[in-house]
Design an enzyme around this catalytic site. Structure first.
Site, short mmCIF file in Angstrom:
data_model
loop_
_atom_site.label_atom_id
_atom_site.label_comp_id
_atom_site.label_asym_id
_atom_site.label_seq_id
_atom_site.Cartn_x
_atom_site.Cartn_y
_atom_site.Cartn_z
N CYS B 105 0.89 -1.16 0.00
CA CYS B 105 0.00 0.00 0.00
C CYS B 105 0.92 1.20 0.00
O CYS B 105 1.57 1.49 1.01
CB CYS B 105 -0.91 0.05 1.21
SG CYS B 105 -1.88 1.57 1.23
N CYS B 108 -0.46 4.15 2.60
CA CYS B 108 -0.39 4.04 4.06
C CYS B 108 -0.20 2.59 4.44
O CYS B 108 0.88 2.04 4.28
CB CYS B 108 -1.64 4.63 4.70
SG CYS B 108 -3.17 4.13 3.92
N SER B 109 -1.23 1.93 4.89
CA SER B 109 -1.07 0.53 5.22
C SER B 109 -2.37 -0.22 4.99
O SER B 109 -2.76 -1.05 5.79
CB SER B 109 -0.56 0.35 6.65
OG SER B 109 -1.40 1.05 7.54
N CYS B 110 -3.07 0.07 3.89
CA CYS B 110 -4.25 -0.71 3.52
C CYS B 110 -3.81 -2.17 3.41
O CYS B 110 -2.79 -2.47 2.80
CB CYS B 110 -4.82 -0.25 2.19
SG CYS B 110 -5.46 1.43 2.22
#
Lengths: 120, 205
Positions: B105, B108-110
């Site tokens: 991602c 961000c941190s999907c």
């Protein structure tokens, strides 16, 4: 048993036999931030229980349920309250940063890391 | 990868609130990222990656399930009782001799947490997020994954709406194993695509 484990039991955190249970990552992150701030002495679990308890009481009064989601929404509200009450962060700082993330979220293009633009 | 791909779906207000607190507290040096991640990781097993491993193992032994998984992964995992609580779409991407898939991602941190649990520290790190797009083979090598030069590497960028689950190749020598034993070969990292599934002779971490 550590003070932390005792505090968790007193706070009736959603848990199973293995420990606290989270439905979504943000819940675990809010939880972990709180634990870390407590560990570094920014507040005691007693102080936390007062503020968190007030949030839970308000939610119950408003008729919001007591599932994981609502539990951690109360948790997050209590965390925002305690960091401002303890002058760790200001409400304005938190609001500005939130807008920064929202802006970055909407404007970041493929292939680039999200960066906060502090000019905004 | 020149197409204009925006993360158009807004992150939820709740997620923005948590990110704001986290980034401010980290910047002020009041909490350290490593300590925070260690604590989050301690609870990682509460939601997965066991769910994802069960999905992959089933796809290896049940061709009908595999077909449904490749067509509509969100519906297929719902058959096993898993769902994306935020309503995002799950897409399964299959590794073959010709293609190796890896997920990131960049924003961000999907992460497909209903099947994989919480993301590991490195997945959220800026170096992984930027480098795996530019030089995926070098990054994979650092994870101990060496691909043949003929294998195409596809990098999938997760978004708020779409999450990816890599279906690793079934390991050689696993032909007679039960679905349950196969699931133990499917590591979290292999479903992100930075490694391959374990050999039957290796122990699942």
């Amino acid at each position: 048993m550590s003070d932390f484990d005792k505090a968790l039991i007193e706070m009736a955190i959603p848990r199973n036999d293995e420990g606290p249970v989270f439905d979504e990552p943000w819940q675990a992150q809010a939880f972990a931030l709180t634990v870390k701030l407590n560990e570094s002495g920014h507040f005691t679990w007693g102080e936390w229980a007062d503020i968190f308890g007030a949030e839970i009481a308000r939610a119950s009064k408003d008729g919001r349920g007591c599932g994981n989601e609502n539990y951690y929404l109360c948790w997050l509200a209590a965390l925002e309250t305690i960091v401002t009450a303890k002058n760790i962060l200001s409400a304005a700082q938190i609001a500005d940063r939130k807008e920064g993330w929202r802006h970055a979220n909407e404007h970041t293009e493929y292939g680039k890391s999200i960066e906060l633009d502090h000019a905004h | 990868m020149g197409h204009n791909h925006k993360h158009s779906a807004p992150l939820s207000d709740t997620v923005l609130r948590v990110k704001s607190l986290e980034s401010l507290l980290v910047e002020k040096g009041l909490v350290d990222t490593a300590g925070l991640d260690a604590l989050v990781e301690r609870y990682e097993h509460q939601v997965g990656p066991r769910n994802g491993a069960a999905v992959v193992a089933k796809s290896w032994v049940d061709p009908g399930f595999k077909e449904r998984l490749m067509k509509d992964a969100s519906a297929a995992i719902a058959e096993l009782g898993y769902s994306g609580a935020q309503g995002e779409e799950l897409v399964a991407v299959e590794n073959t001799d010709a293609v190796h898939n890896v997920v990131v991602c960049t924003l961000c941190s999907c992460y497909p947490w209903p099947v994989l649990g919480l993301p590991p520290v490195w997945y959220k790190s800026a170096p992984y997020r930027s480098r795996v797009v530019r030089e995926p083979r070098a990054v994979l090598k650092e994870f101990g994954t060496e691909l043949s030069a003929d294998t195409e590497v596809r990098v999938w960028d997760s978004t708020a709406e779409t999450r990816y689950l890599v279906i690793p190749q079934r390991p050689v020598g696993s032909e007679n194993m039960s679905e349950e034993a196969l699931a133990a070969l499917v590591s979290r990292d292999s479903m992100i695509g930075v490694t391959v599934a374990l050999n039957p002779t290796e122990e699942a971490a």
